[in-house]
Motif scaffolding. Structure first.
Motif, PDB file in Angstrom:
ATOM      1  N   TYR A 175       0.817  -1.222   0.000  1.00 15.10           N
ATOM      2  CA  TYR A 175       0.000   0.000   0.000  1.00 15.10           C
ATOM      3  C   TYR A 175       0.852   1.274   0.000  1.00 15.10           C
ATOM      4  O   TYR A 175       0.624   2.169  -0.830  1.00 15.10           O
ATOM      5  N   SER A 177       3.846   1.700  -1.121  1.00 17.80           N
ATOM      6  CA  SER A 177       4.507   1.802  -2.426  1.00 17.80           C
ATOM      7  C   SER A 177       3.542   2.311  -3.491  1.00 17.80           C
ATOM      8  O   SER A 177       3.907   3.144  -4.327  1.00 17.80           O
ATOM      9  N   PHE A 178       2.319   1.812  -3.447  1.00 14.46           N
ATOM     10  CA  PHE A 178       1.316   2.257  -4.419  1.00 14.46           C
ATOM     11  C   PHE A 178       1.018   3.745  -4.261  1.00 14.46           C
ATOM     12  O   PHE A 178       0.919   4.477  -5.254  1.00 14.46           O
ATOM     13  N   VAL A 179       0.905   4.202  -3.019  1.00 10.46           N
ATOM     14  CA  VAL A 179       0.603   5.621  -2.780  1.00 10.46           C
ATOM     15  C   VAL A 179       1.754   6.510  -3.261  1.00 10.46           C
ATOM     16  O   VAL A 179       1.538   7.544  -3.900  1.00 10.46           O
ATOM     17  N   LEU A 181       4.024   5.825  -5.581  1.00 11.09           N
ATOM     18  CA  LEU A 181       4.048   5.818  -7.050  1.00 11.09           C
ATOM     19  C   LEU A 181       2.941   6.694  -7.620  1.00 11.09           C
ATOM     20  O   LEU A 181       3.141   7.387  -8.628  1.00 11.09           O
ATOM     21  N   ALA A 182       1.768   6.647  -6.991  1.00 11.27           N
ATOM     22  CA  ALA A 182       0.662   7.487  -7.452  1.00 11.27           C
ATOM     23  C   ALA A 182       1.003   8.969  -7.299  1.00 11.27           C
ATOM     24  O   ALA A 182       0.682   9.792  -8.181  1.00 11.27           O
ATOM     25  N   MET A 183       1.671   9.324  -6.202  1.00 13.45           N
ATOM     26  CA  MET A 183       2.064  10.720  -6.001  1.00 13.45           C
ATOM     27  C   MET A 183       3.088  11.152  -7.041  1.00 13.45           C
ATOM     28  O   MET A 183       2.994  12.263  -7.592  1.00 13.45           O
ATOM     29  N   ALA A 185       3.488   9.909 -10.041  1.00 11.87           N
ATOM     30  CA  ALA A 185       2.786  10.012 -11.329  1.00 11.87           C
ATOM     31  C   ALA A 185       1.961  11.296 -11.389  1.00 11.87           C
ATOM     32  O   ALA A 185       1.907  11.967 -12.438  1.00 11.87           O
ATOM     33  N   ALA A 186       1.318  11.646 -10.286  1.00 16.62           N
ATOM     34  CA  ALA A 186       0.512  12.868 -10.261  1.00 16.62           C
ATOM     35  C   ALA A 186       1.385  14.108 -10.459  1.00 16.62           C
ATOM     36  O   ALA A 186       1.012  15.042 -11.199  1.00 16.62           O
ATOM     37  N   LEU A 384       0.763  14.381   1.067  1.00 14.11           N
ATOM     38  CA  LEU A 384      -0.326  14.733   0.137  1.00 14.11           C
ATOM     39  C   LEU A 384      -0.873  16.123   0.436  1.00 14.11           C
ATOM     40  O   LEU A 384      -1.186  16.894  -0.482  1.00 14.11           O
TER      41      LEU A 384
END
Length: 409
Positions: A175, A177-179, A181-183, A185-186, A384
């Motif tokens: 979880y 790592s996913f967050v 990576l999402a940040m 990418a954003a 975030l």
């Protein structure tokens, strides 16, 4: 020495196939006669052919022996040997039932090596990528003591513990790592597509822009102009990092750094020490000398920094120091653990104490992994929040100033 694929008849008339190593076809025939079988056909394998002779497919595309294959092999060997099945029959049954072709080839080669007069440990040692030095030393102890079935059970329990630890760590880090990576990418999407669209609007204002907006526009311009170089640098840095970690010195330094990473570092340290304590206790209970038990345990911790500290511990014990003083010199154990080592060494039950230490570390790792999400979540929320605040201030402040200017008019 060449490899020869052979077909032979056993004393019972059964057809036996395999591959053996010999200087000539005649020498191969002599080896087969020595094993009590009558050769029917002997053919030299071409250079580069697979030892099993069962397939001509490229080994590059064949599956490898995985952790689960070794886990099942250990458990099945324990069950068969405990039931009184001879080792050759046990291996033949496992070879037939193996689903992974790579594992099937390994078992076949082990059988052929045993038929050639080698010990089981020497036969397994022909496959160092499958069987670790720790695994081999445990099998040697089983051969010496006649307790191979018990050794395979202990190896199964050890491999099951290793598998559990790896899965728990992966599950806990999925979880976060996913967050992250999402940040990332954003941030890339915002700088390449969103902010440039607002830049055109801001350019038409003809007014002085706030500092935060200037920073956002400069960052976006940097991304637009330099993204090919940034991509190349990222790819080059990735491969350079992999090459550096592949070297012994690079791996040692990197794994030493990982132990200092906030939150994750203490989990990695405790997991490595849990592996060490469990494997040391397993070796000691199986009759492995303490020096060899320390060396074998160092190979199971999956961290070169901790492994080097344990090797230094072994060297100090070899010079005549007590296990306690050697453990203190490593500076990787907590006072509670050192106290348990002192009690175990004084009472002569060091293996029991190391087993308790391993269980204690395992419980701590399980607790840390369960609470890992709760520990990382505030950090992610703050990150975030800062990202959203920067975007909000940079994008909406100029619009707010424009709105106020329009109202004054």
């Amino acid at each position: 020495m060449a490899h020869f694929a052979y077909k032979a008849r056993s004393p019972g008339g059964q057809l036996v196939e395999g591959v053996l190593e010999a200087a000539s076809p005649g020498a191969a025939a002599d080896l087969l006669f020595g094993q009590g079988v009558v050769p029917v056909d002997i053919r030299e394998q071409p250079a580069g052919a697979k030892k099993s002779g069962a397939s001509t497919g490229l080994s590059l595309f064949r599956p490898k022996v995985g952790h689960l294959d070794l886990l099942l092999f250990s458990r099945q060997m324990h069950t068969l040997l405990k039931a009184g099945v001879p080792i050759m029959r046990a291996l033949a049954g496992l070879q037939e039932s193996a689903i992974n072709p790579a594992m099937k080839d390994v078992i076949r080669d082990v059988r052929e090596s045993l038929e050639g007069g080698r010990d089981l440990s020497a036969s397994l040692a022909r496959h160092p990528r499958t069987f670790s030095p720790f695994y081999l030393s445990m099998v040697r102890v089983g051969e010496a003591t006649g307790l191979l079935d018990a050794i395979f059970l202990r190896l199964f329990e050890h491999l099951e513990f290793e598998r559990y630890m790896r899965e728990q760590v992966k599950s806990a880090l999925r979880y976060p790592s996913f967050v992250v990576l999402a940040m990332v990418a954003a941030i890339v999407v915002i700088n390449l597509f969103v902010i440039p669209a607002f830049a055109k609007v801001f350019a038409g204002f003809g007014a002085e822009l706030p500092l935060m907006t200037k920073i956002l526009l400069a960052t976006s311009q940097f991304f637009l102009n330099g993204w090919p170089y940034m991509l190349a640098a990222a790819v080059g840095g990735f491969f350079a990092f992999r090459a550096w970690v592949a070297t012994p010195a690079g791996r040692y330094r990197w794994e030493a750094i990982t132990l200092r990473i906030p939150i994750a570092g203490k989990i990695l340290r405790k997991a490595a020490l849990a592996r060490f304590a469990r494997s040391f206790a397993l070796g000691s209970r199986s009759g492995v000398p303490i020096m060899q038990a320390l060396s074998n345990s160092a190979q199971t911790v999956d961290n070169s920094y901790v492994a080097r500290r344990i090797e230094a511990m072994r060297e100090n014990v070899e010079r005549g120091e007590s296990v306690l003083r050697a453990a203190i010199g490593t500076k990787i154990f907590t006072p509670v653990v050192l106290q348990m080592v002192a009690v175990g060494e004084e009472s002569g039950a060091l293996d029991d104490m190391m087993e308790e230490i391993g269980q204690m570390y395992q419980n701590e790792v399980e607790y840390e992994l369960k609470t890992l999400g709760q520990q990382i979540e505030p950090i992610l929320i703050v990150a975030l929040g800062i990202l959203v605040l920067i975007l909000a201030l940079g994008v909406f402040l100029p619009m707010w100033d424009l709105g106020k200017a329009a109202l004054k008019r």
